[in-house]
Design a protein around this motif. Sequence first.
Motif, mmCIF file in Angstrom:
data_model
loop_
_atom_site.group_PDB
_atom_site.id
_atom_site.type_symbol
_atom_site.label_atom_id
_atom_site.label_comp_id
_atom_site.label_asym_id
_atom_site.label_seq_id
_atom_site.Cartn_x
_atom_site.Cartn_y
_atom_site.Cartn_z
ATOM 1 N N ARG A 140 0.823 -1.211 0.000
ATOM 2 C CA ARG A 140 0.000 0.000 0.000
ATOM 3 C C ARG A 140 0.857 1.261 0.000
ATOM 4 O O ARG A 140 0.545 2.250 -0.672
ATOM 5 N N ARG A 141 1.982 1.252 0.747
ATOM 6 C CA ARG A 141 2.870 2.414 0.804
ATOM 7 C C ARG A 141 3.466 2.691 -0.570
ATOM 8 O O ARG A 141 3.561 3.867 -0.997
ATOM 9 N N LYS A 160 0.878 4.303 -2.807
ATOM 10 C CA LYS A 160 0.606 5.693 -2.438
ATOM 11 C C LYS A 160 1.718 6.615 -2.936
ATOM 12 O O LYS A 160 1.464 7.722 -3.433
ATOM 13 N N ARG A 188 1.301 7.205 -6.632
ATOM 14 C CA ARG A 188 0.192 8.101 -6.923
ATOM 15 C C ARG A 188 0.583 9.560 -6.657
ATOM 16 O O ARG A 188 0.246 10.452 -7.436
ATOM 17 N N ARG A 189 1.305 9.792 -5.560
ATOM 18 C CA ARG A 189 1.736 11.153 -5.262
ATOM 19 C C ARG A 189 2.697 11.685 -6.319
ATOM 20 O O ARG A 189 2.624 12.860 -6.714
#
Length: 806
Positions: A709-710, A713, A716-717
Amino acid sequence: MAPARASHKKAAKPQNDSGRTLKRKRGQEELSSLVQRVEDLDLKTSIKSFSELPLSEPTASGLSASHYKTLTDIQSRAISHALKGRDILGAAKTGSGKTLAFLVPILENLYRKQWTEYDGLGALILSPTRELAIQIFEVLRKVGRHHAFSAGLIIGGKSLREEQERLGRMNILVCTPGRMLQHLDQTAMFETHNLQMLVMDEADRIMDMGFQRTVDAIVDHLPKERQTLLFSATQTKKVSDLARLSLQDPEYVAVHEAAAAATPSTLQQHYVVTPLPQKLDTLWSFIRSNLKSKTVVFLSSGKQVRFVYESFRHLQPGIPLMHLHGRQKQGGRLDITTKFSQSQHSVLFATDVAARGLDFPAVDWVIQMDCPEDADTYIHRVGRTARYERVGRGVLFLDPSEEKGMLNRLEHKKVPIERINIKANKQQSIRNQLQNMCFKDPELKYLGQKAFISYVKSVHVQKDKETFKIKQLPLEDFAASLGLPGAPRIKFIKGDDTKERKNASWRMNQLSSDDSDDDSDGEDKPQKTKKDENQVRTKFDRMFERRNQDVLAGHYSKLINDDGTMVAPNASKGAIEDADEDDDFLSVKRRFAAGDAELGQDESESEPSGAGKEAKTVQIDGKDPLVIDSKRREKLLKSKKKLLKFKGKGTKLVYDENGNAHELYEMEDEEQFKARGDADAQRERFVAEEAERTRRADVEDKEVVREKRREKKEKRRARDRALADEEAAEERGVQLAPVDDIDLGSASEPEEPRPSKKARFVESESDGDNDKPRPRKSKKSKSAVPAEPRIDTLGDLEALASGLLG
């Protein structure tokens, strides 16, 4: 003109209607006159030709086209009763025309009732064998060719689905009992509630114990109100059989019951008293003496048929040979019967499958090599010749123990038979050739063993113990006549001897045991005397000293397929040729049983590999070294299957989820288990350890999910930052690199998501330059940012400045 045409049309329609009406009226008058003629038929008058019978025009035309003119005795009496709708028990000699005696009434009764395909099944004909059913169906096709009825043949060996699709449209069915019961139980659209006639050909065979349950089940599906016809050369009169079929005042038609003989007068019948070991020699001598004849040879089992056929085919008697038994496929059986019917000179080896009803044209001889089970079977067998008042001859081979009982049975059935002797100068012996063939061909030897066992079993199960006396048969000599080194062991005969010894007195058992001490295992191991040891022994002598051995340890392949075709022989290196060097017959390598290669075998049983050779030792996993001191031991090394006997037993392994192998059951010593403490304490400790292991695995799994998940993320950033920088640069009028060219620092980053359908549609509609970058949409703003022109020259910069100022 118009009224004239109208009046013409009105006048034409009544003419067509009147034509149909007249035709229908004429047909009704003919039908009513036919019914009246049948009612007026006198049963006491003797009818000689089909033209005198009250038959319909289609039936009369079919009989005339098939060249049927005169009636036989059974036809003249049975057809008259059957036309009036009475139940019939018909009995007549073989070859007297019983088939037409029930086919003609079937066609006539259905014709008078104006039967159509919408009325369903009208007549059912049951036959005990497939070949007889095919023969009945062919006669039905010839005689009923001018009728509009639909007829079907339902036998085993064909596609069940195709039969089910056509079964509901049939008016007449010819079938075997097993296949018919299968359709009655499984075919949904098959209805028999409207059945008018039931016919059983060879009724005594259908009503016996072999078909009893099947026939009872078939009769339960049929209506009680019907006409039933039973025909056979040896008719049954049992009240129980007639009650099972619901016969109503049957007319017993036995045209030859008052005759002096139960067989045709043109049939010459003889029997030969020949011992069991000499039957094959006598049969071979007979075939060699009658090469210009057509002969049927009956044996008691299919395995005997295969062995005799293969042996004689290899010896090449000079006449075509064929064989027929129940284990063949339907296509092969049909081809063999057709080929034998069309041949002029040939020999057919067959079981009782061919004993009933089959019409082979111009058969000269019927040889019954094995004694039939009863007089009825003899009558049916010998009835394959001397059919329709032609000349024929039959010969019965009898063992001396069977002579008295069988002759009494034949005399009771009014069968005239005379004894003849064999000319000694024409007798030929084939025992040596058979022994040579069985020694060189293990598969033929295997067939011989099976033929021996099947014959002894067929004699053992016979009910007539006055005729069949198995204790008086010379079984050892019979096995030698088949080319076998010894008589195979038969368990059921040994069981009878055990009962007799158990019921005998103690003194008789003691005497028999004393006598058998010197002859212990006399069947298995021959006695060796000094005289025998001094003699030179060949490989044939060693073969005949090994008794009751199982051949074909590596395979049990058959000589022929079920449909009668030959199996392609495996031409291997070093294969032994046949006795006559016939390449078409089997040539297989000699196989040895694993028992011949045991370490404790007698040295005289094994051939030395050479005087100067030393014994080799081969190390086998988990066992003592295997000593190779003979050629048989060397051949043993070539067979993986036989080497398994000298290896240890393997252990079964299972594989866990990670692919690690371990034993299926890992049992622990009870003392070691108790030394670790109480069972409850061990259970609690095990549960705690498993719970801790599960908790650690759960923590590791959650950490892996959290890391994934990290990473998502961060990606995406990075993508959002790149879009924001692009939008800011466009607002300032500075062209940056496209988002697709930005390196986000990950080689395994997924590709840019495809634009939506709306965006693709807008891009396809735009007619701008394809080299210009397309506008991007940010996730935060809903409106698209207008694309700014590229600044490549000084003129472009001036145009941009004038646009901003204006």
